[in-house]
Each structure stands twice: as structure tokens, then as C-alpha cells.
Design a protein around this motif. Structure first.
Motif, PDB file in Angstrom:
ATOM      1  N   LYS A 596       0.858  -1.178   0.000  1.00 45.89           N
ATOM      2  CA  LYS A 596       0.000   0.000   0.000  1.00 45.89           C
ATOM      3  C   LYS A 596       0.895   1.229   0.000  1.00 45.89           C
ATOM      4  O   LYS A 596       1.532   1.545   1.019  1.00 45.89           O
ATOM      5  CB  LYS A 596      -0.886  -0.034   1.252  1.00 45.89           C
ATOM      6  N   ILE A 597       0.989   1.900  -1.172  1.00 43.60           N
ATOM      7  CA  ILE A 597       1.887   3.062  -1.297  1.00 43.60           C
ATOM      8  C   ILE A 597       1.383   4.169  -0.371  1.00 43.60           C
ATOM      9  O   ILE A 597       0.195   4.507  -0.378  1.00 43.60           O
ATOM     10  CB  ILE A 597       1.910   3.584  -2.749  1.00 43.60           C
ATOM     11  N   ASP A 598       2.277   4.725   0.403  1.00 47.77           N
ATOM     12  CA  ASP A 598       1.871   5.739   1.372  1.00 47.77           C
ATOM     13  C   ASP A 598       1.340   6.983   0.669  1.00 47.77           C
ATOM     14  O   ASP A 598       1.823   7.372  -0.399  1.00 47.77           O
ATOM     15  CB  ASP A 598       3.054   6.108   2.260  1.00 47.77           C
ATOM     16  N   GLN A 599       0.333   7.594   1.302  1.00 54.27           N
ATOM     17  CA  GLN A 599      -0.325   8.737   0.664  1.00 54.27           C
ATOM     18  C   GLN A 599       0.601   9.924   0.452  1.00 54.27           C
ATOM     19  O   GLN A 599       0.362  10.744  -0.426  1.00 54.27           O
ATOM     20  CB  GLN A 599      -1.572   9.156   1.425  1.00 54.27           C
ATOM     21  N   SER A 600       1.684  10.011   1.201  1.00 53.20           N
ATOM     22  CA  SER A 600       2.597  11.151   1.032  1.00 53.20           C
ATOM     23  C   SER A 600       3.221  11.141  -0.378  1.00 53.20           C
ATOM     24  O   SER A 600       3.413  12.205  -0.982  1.00 53.20           O
ATOM     25  CB  SER A 600       3.685  11.107   2.093  1.00 53.20           C
ATOM     26  N   PHE A 601       3.513   9.949  -0.898  1.00 55.66           N
ATOM     27  CA  PHE A 601       4.100   9.875  -2.251  1.00 55.66           C
ATOM     28  C   PHE A 601       3.063  10.271  -3.292  1.00 55.66           C
ATOM     29  O   PHE A 601       3.361  10.976  -4.255  1.00 55.66           O
ATOM     30  CB  PHE A 601       4.593   8.453  -2.547  1.00 55.66           C
ATOM     31  N   VAL A 602       1.804   9.795  -3.057  1.00 60.45           N
ATOM     32  CA  VAL A 602       0.739  10.101  -4.017  1.00 60.45           C
ATOM     33  C   VAL A 602       0.499  11.603  -4.054  1.00 60.45           C
ATOM     34  O   VAL A 602       0.436  12.226  -5.123  1.00 60.45           O
ATOM     35  CB  VAL A 602      -0.558   9.361  -3.624  1.00 60.45           C
ATOM     36  N   ARG A 603       0.438  12.176  -2.857  1.00 67.32           N
ATOM     37  CA  ARG A 603       0.141  13.595  -2.757  1.00 67.32           C
ATOM     38  C   ARG A 603       1.217  14.424  -3.444  1.00 67.32           C
ATOM     39  O   ARG A 603       0.936  15.400  -4.114  1.00 67.32           O
ATOM     40  CB  ARG A 603       0.042  13.982  -1.277  1.00 67.32           C
ATOM     41  N   ALA A 604       2.480  14.022  -3.291  1.00 67.15           N
ATOM     42  CA  ALA A 604       3.582  14.823  -3.827  1.00 67.15           C
ATOM     43  C   ALA A 604       3.904  14.478  -5.281  1.00 67.15           C
ATOM     44  O   ALA A 604       4.649  15.200  -5.941  1.00 67.15           O
ATOM     45  CB  ALA A 604       4.814  14.613  -2.964  1.00 67.15           C
TER      46      ALA A 604
END
Ligand code: C2E
Ligand code: MG
Ligand code: MG
Length: 686
Positions: A596-604
């Protein structure tokens, strides 16, 4: 109290002065102990025995002397009598009856002679008899010794031979020896008195000599031995009670006692302060777990030694627990306490060489001061610890000074724990569900169960309060409450999933978050087995979300537990992937189904190429290991497009929905599926 050995380590040289006095006292008491020996019953018996022997020996000597004395006295008496007798016997021989009569009368009244008998020289016939007749008489042919015959101890009979008398007679004489007897008695008493005195004297001299030459050295040796053993035992007990065996530094007990003493004795001077620093090695547990206890121990030793070397001699450095050190130091009022923390950081700066490997360590420091931050040692140290945990929470590798609001935070936390326990009992907790989608087909494939806590109003007029899991989950983990809470979540989520299936809702995979503490502390395998058995939920519909931290804590037991969970048929996902220790090596060893890719990477990812590259790398790596990739934090269409482009399989985020309570969630699922079906129909018609 402290000194430095050649290696620079602070060592303990003894105890307090009072303790030293107690330890040394046996030696000082050596003489007293000697005196005690004689005071006891055993001593008295020795004295009596020695006295008895001395007395006996002297008695024997004195008796012999008495005998000789008696012989001499009686011999004298005999000589005196002989001298008196010879003229009278002469007169008898010359037949002068008148002179004889007169002289015999004188003899019998004025000398020791009480009577005598004259016997013929050849036939021993009695010729004359005067006064008492002696019991002793000459026997023909016998040689008469110059001895006497004693009767009643007072009368002595002797025989004078013709040669002694100067006449052809044997003369038997009865002598009065009362004078000799008196002399003997007086002599005996005198001798006894002297013997007693001498015996006492000799006994005393002997005893003193025995003390000095025999017993004293023996006792002294004994005392020295006792003292040595006493000291060794005391030191050992002292070391065990007050020192840490690994680093040789004082322990918590010592530290607190010393701090209390410094406070009591005003070691800080007028208006001064005592600075107390809590020092904690960052990520020590990870180092210990991943590199082994040997490395961990060595690191602790090095850190301890470096702290001692770096800090002034007046500072007391102690090891309080596993990786926590503390130091205290009296400071002048104008002194800058940050000098101390600077010295601590500087001492840790250089890499530590352990087994040909170089380690960079960092420490966090919490500072508090007496008297500002507490009245007692315990309180000051506790507040330094609070400051330390603040330093750790705020990024580690840094220093924080205690301030009053810290303790308010701590109290609030304690209140939170109490409320949370109540929340669990009073069913204030509920689950929200956050849908997950297949990014290609757009279908809802699952949901993540997320815990919600609405704390009811505490007083009249106050509204109920929503508390974020980000706030209460860490508190639940620290207090251990996460174990029963996690169990409730699992049971509830599985029960609802099965109920939905039974109600005809298209089956959804239910993702349940499992905390690291719950994973390692509770028997998670038995719990999952029990929950699945009781709810009758087929295992493939349950997914457990684990974080990377559980692999670090105890890799081997994590592998075992995960293997068993996998055998039960449940799916395993790694939550917040990419933020943890990111040791990619574990991916191969663990039976994982999904990252589950962390949301911080998705957001950035839209702004930052690096983060997009990370997403790409995770997707490629995951796929190469046959894992599915899901991304969370998808808030915009652009996020979705990017993730689709990068080959991500599933998505979750506010773009589709916020986490919803059960009824809303089911409604959402229903409408979404209807819309999806309609859009597909539209697409097919087109
Ligand atoms: P998590 O497991 O990483 O859960 C995902 C969190 O991200 C959730 O926050 C979710 O609401 C949020 N999120 C998902 N998509 C988006 C998005 O597009 N935008 C934004 N802004 N947020 C999004 P939540 O519910 O506050 O949970 C926070 C954390 O609390 C969770 O992180 C999880 O670590 C923990 N947690 C929640 N429920 C449980 C539980 O039942 N057990 C355990 N052990 N931990 C839980
Ligand atoms: Mg999660
Ligand atoms: Mg997450």
C-alpha cells in the motif's frame, strides 16, 4: 566519592564516609575483641587451668623443700640434744650419781629432751632410764641411721651410737619436736601464700605473653581476614545495588540517591541549580534487534565511556535503563546549561567502531533543573524524562528543556487513556469504512476499516468530540489498550463483512489495520482463527494491514506469524509502504499479497518527479514479486491518472469518498455500483 581509573571511567572508590567507618570498624575493634576472649567462660577456664598447673608445679617443689627443711630442723634438734646429752652420759659412765641426778633433771626440764634410756653396747640391755621411755630402742647388730622415729608428729625418738656419745652405750632419746612442728606449719603457710602469689603472677605473665605472642597475632589475622571478607561482600553488594554491570556506571538507584543528597546538602550553592539531563540513544532498539545484542552492548559501553570523558569531573553519569543515560551536575546560577547538552552531542558525534564496522549514533536529550522543575530527585528526573520524550517526538537527535506545559500534556495523555478504556467498555468506538477500487475497471473491490471515537460530552452543555485515530491510536499502543481495541475492530469488521455478504451486497475485501504491538504481543494467529471461525467469514475476504515496523522488531517471529496467518487464507498488505525502514530485502521473505503506497508519495507525485519515481519503483518491484499495488490518498483525477499510468492496481482516497459509517457506506456502495453498471451500459450502447 568518585575517581577516574586509567581508562577514564568513573569508578567507585568506597561508599559514604559513614559506610566506610562501618566497614573498617572490625579492625578497630581488634583489641576489644581480645579483651572479650578473657572475659568469656572459655577464657576463665584457660586461666584456671594455667593457674592450676603453675600451682601444682610449685606445690611439688615446695613440698620437697618442706621435707628437706623438716629434715634439717630435726637434724638440728638431734645435734642440740646430743650436745646436751653427752656430758650427762659421761657423768653416768663415770658413776657420779649426784651430778647425774642434777644434770638429768636440768636436761629433762630445760632442753628438748623428754626422756632417755641407756642400753649396753653389746647386748642392748636397758641399763638406765630417765623421764619418758623412748619407743625406739637399739636392736643388736643393726646399724642405726641418724634418723628419727616420729610419733604423733610432736615426739621424736632418736638413738645415739657409742661413737656419738663417747661412752660404750647406745642411748635412745625422746625429743620434744613441738617447736619444729610449729616452725614447719608456719613455714608451710608462708610457702602456700608465696606459691599462690607466685602462681597468680606467673599465670598473669603467661597470659599476657600468650596474648601478645600467640593470640593477638592470630586474632589480628582473623580480624584482618574478616575485615577483608566484610569489605569484599559490602563492595559486591554495593556494586550490585548501585552499579550497572555492563558499563560500570552508577544505576538509577545510585543516581536518585545521589541527586537527593546533592539537593539536601545544597551542593549547588547559594542560588545555584542542579541540572539533570536524560540522554537516550535514538533507534537503539532497531540497532539491537537488527545487529545483535553484542553490538548493542558495545555501543552502550562506548556511549557511557564517551559521556564520562566529555563531561566535567563533578558531573555524575549514570545508566538508568536499556539505552537511557542520565547525568547531573551542580551549576552556578549564571551558568549556561546548554553547554552540557552540547558536550553530550559532541561526545557522540564521531562514529563508533564496533567489530570493524563504523556506526553513526544520535542521541536525544531532555533537560530539567532543581529547584525550578521539581522538589525531589524523582520529580526532577521524571521531568527530564518528559522533556526527553518531547525531544524524541519532535524529531530525535535534539534537546528539549522541561517546561510546565509538558506535564500538562502528560496529564492530558493519562486522561485520554482513562477515557479510551471507558470508550471501549461503553461502546463509544465505531468503525468507518473507506472504499477501495480497481483502478482499471473502476469496481469497488474492498474497504478499509477505520476506527472512529466520538467522545461524549463530559459536562452539561459541552458537545461530543471527535478524536482522530492519529491522536488516540499511539496512546492506545503505548498503554497496551490497542490489544483489546484491535480485537474489537477485527471481530466487528469481520462480522459486518459477513453480514453484508449474507444480505446480498457484492463481496468486498475488508482491510483491517493491525498495530505492531498487537501483532507481537497478542496471539494474533489464534485471534484471527477464532474470529473467522465465529463469524464464518471466508478468509480470502479478510486482509490485514501491517506496517513495516513489525519486520524490524523481530524479523524471525514476524515471518513465523505471517506464515501462519497466510496459511489461514487471509491476505496480508504492507501499509504506508515506503515510509518505514524500507528494507526491500524483507519483501522476498515475507508472504505478502499487497503493497500500500503511502499517501505522502501520491500527494507529492504531481509536483515532485522523485516521488513519482518512487511510485514507479514500488510498482515495478511489487509486480516483479507478484504483489498487487494499492495507493491511498488519491484525492484528484490527476492522481488517479498518474497511478493508472504507472501501473498501480488499486486506489483509495477522498476522490471517491471519505471513510463512511456503515449505513452511509452501504448506500455509497449501492449507488456507486448502480452508476457503474449504468455507465457500462451507456458505454455498451454507445
Ligand atoms: P492508515 O491505516 O494509513 O489509514 C489511512 C488513513 O488515511 C485514514 O486516516 C484515512 O482516512 C486517510 N486517508 C485515506 N485516503 C485519504 C485521502 O485521499 N486524503 C486524506 N487526507 N486522507 C486520506 P484515519 O482514519 O485518520 O487513520 C489514521 C491512521 O490511524 C491509520 O492510518 C491507521 O494507522 C490508524 N488506524 C485507524 N484505524 C485503526 C484501527 O482500527 N487499528 C489500528 N491499529 N490503527 C488504525
Ligand atoms: Mg491502513
Ligand atoms: Mg496508510
Amino acid at each position: 566519592m568518585h575517581g577516574f581509573n586509567a581508562g577514564g571511567r568513573r569508578t567507585f572508590l568506597g561508599g559514604t564516609n559513614q559506610q566506610n567507618a562501618e566497614v573498617l570498624s572490625p579492625a578497630l575493634q581488634g583489641k576489644d575483641a581480645l579483651a572479650h576472649i578473657w572475659a568469656g567462660w572459655a577464657g576463665l577456664r584457660v586461666v584456671l587451668m594455667v593457674f592450676g598447673i603453675v600451682f601444682l608445679i610449685q606445690g611439688i617443689v615446695a613440698y620437697n623443700m618442706l621435707q628437706t627443711y623438716a629434715v634439717e630442723q630435726l637434724a638440728g634438734l638431734r645435734d642440740v640434744a646430743q650436745a646436751a646429752l653427752v656430758p650427762v652420759v659421761n657423768d653416768i659412765g663415770e658413776e657420779k650419781p649426784a651430778a647425774v641426778k642434777q644434770n638429768v633433771s636440768k636436761l629433762l626440764h630445760h632442753t628438748v629432751i623428754r626422756g632417755f634410756a641407756i642400753y649396753g653396747m653389746t647386748d642392748d640391755a636397758l641399763l638406765h632410764k630417765y623421764g619418758e621411755l623412748p619407743g625406739l630402742r637399739p636392736v643388736k647388730g643393726m646399724r642405726y641411721p641418724k634418723t628419727f622415729y616420729a610419733k604423733d608428729g610432736l615426739l621424736y625418738d632418736v638413738i645415739y651410737t657409742p661413737s656419738e656419745i663417747g661412752q660404750p652405750y647406745n642411748v635412745a632419746v625422746r625429743l620434744d619436736a613441738a617447736g619444729v612442728s610449729q616452725q614447719m606449719t608456719a613455714y608451710g603457710w608462708r610457702a602456700l601464700a608465696i606459691i599462690l602469689l607466685l602462681s597468680a603472677l606467673i599465670t598473669s605473665v603467661l597470659m599476657v605473653a600468650m596474648n601478645q605472642l600467640l593470640l593477638a597475632p592470630l586474632l589480628r589475622r582473623n580480624d584482618q581476614l574478616l575485615e577483608k571478607m566484610h569489605l569484599q561482600a559490602e563492595n559486591k553488594i554495593h556494586r550490585l545495588a548501585y552499579f550497572d554491570s555492563l558499563t560500570g556506571l552508577p544505576n538509577r538507584t545510585y543516581f536518585l540517591e545521589n541527586l537527593d543528597k546533592s539537593i539536601e546538602q545544597k551542593a549547588y550553592g547559594e542560588d545555584g541549580v542542579i541540572a539533570v539531563l536524560s540522554v537516550d540513544i535514538d533507534h537503539f532498539k532497531d540497532i539491537n534487534d537488527s545487529l545483535g545484542h553484542e553490538v548493542g552492548d558495545k555501543l552502550l559501553e562506548v556511549v557511557g565511556t564517551r559521556l564520562v570523558k566529555a563531561l566535567p569531573a563533578e558531573a555524575v553519569v549514570a545508566r538508568l535503563s536499556a539505552d537511557e543515560f542520565a547525568l547531573m551536575m551542580p551549576m552556578a546560577p549564571e551558568a549556561d546549561i546548554s553547554i552540557l547538552s552540547d558536550q553530550v552531542f559532541a561526545s557522540i558525534q564521531d562514529p563508533v567502531e564496533i567489530m570493524q564496522e563504523s556506526f553513526l549514533t544520535r542521541v536525544s536529550v531532555g533537560v530539567s533543573c532543581y529547584p525550578q522543575d521539581g522538589d525531589t530527585a524523582r520529580e526532577v528526573l521524571k521531568n527530564a524524562d518528559i522533556a526527553l520524550s518531547r525531544a524524541k517526538n519532535e524529531g530525535r537527535g535534539t534537546v528539549r528543556h522541561y517546561s510546565q506545559d509538558f506535564s500538562e500534556i502528560v496529564q492530558q495523555r493519562a486522561q485520554l487513556v482513562r477515557d479510551l478504556r471507558k470508550a471501549l467498555d461503553e461502546k463509544q468506538l465505531q468503525l468507518f469504512y473507506h472504499p477501495q477500487f480497481d483502478v482499471r475497471t473502476g469496481e469497488i473491490v474492498g474497504a478499509e476499516a477505520l476506527l472512529r471515537w466520538i467522545r461524549p460530552a463530559s459536562g452539561p452543555g459541552g458537545g461530543s468530540q471527535f478524536i482522530s485515530p492519529a491522536e488516540f491510536i499511539p496512546v492506545a499502543e503505548q498503554s497496551g489498550l490497542i490489544v483489546p481495541i484491535g480485537e474489537w475492530v477485527l471481530r466487528h469488521a469481520c462480522a459486518r463483512t459477513k453480514a453484508w455478504q449474507d444480505a446480498g451486497v457484492p463481496p468486498l475485501r475488508m482491510a483491517v489495520n493491525i498495530s505492531g504491538i498487537q501483532f507481537h504481543r497478542a496471539d494474533i494467529v489464534r485471534l484471527v482463527e477464532d474470529v473467522l471461525g465465529k463469524t464464518k467469514l471466508p478468509p480470502e475476504w479478510l486482509e490485514l494491514e501491517l506496517t513495516e515496523s513489525i519486520f524490524i522488531e523481530d524479523a524471525q517471529s514476524a515471518i513465523d506469524i505471517m506464515d501462519q496467518l497466510h496459511q489461514l487464507g487471509v491476505q496480508l498488505a504492507v501499509d504506508d509502504f515506503g515510509t518505514g525502514y524500507s528494507s526491500l530485502s524483507y519483501l522476498r521473505q515475507f508472504p505478502i499479497d499487497r503493497l500500500k503506497i503511502d499517501q505522502s508519495f501520491v500527494r507529492a507525485s504531481l509536483m515532485n518527479l522523485n516521488d513519482r519515481m518512487i511510485i514507479r519503483a514500488i510498482v515495478n518491484l511489487g509486480h516483479s514479486l507478484n504483489l498487487k499495488i494499492i495507493a491511498e490518498g488519491v484525492e484528484m483525477k490527476d492522481h488517479e491518472d498518474l497511478l493508472k499510468e504507472e501501473g498501480c492496481d488499486e486506489v483509495q482516497g477522498f476522490k471517491y469518498s471519505k471513510p463512511l459509517p456503515e449505513d452511509k457506506f452501504l448506500e455509497f456502495v449501492k449507488t456507486y455500483n448502480e452508476n457503474l453498471a449504468n455507465s457500462k451500459k451507456v458505454w455498451m450502447v454507445e
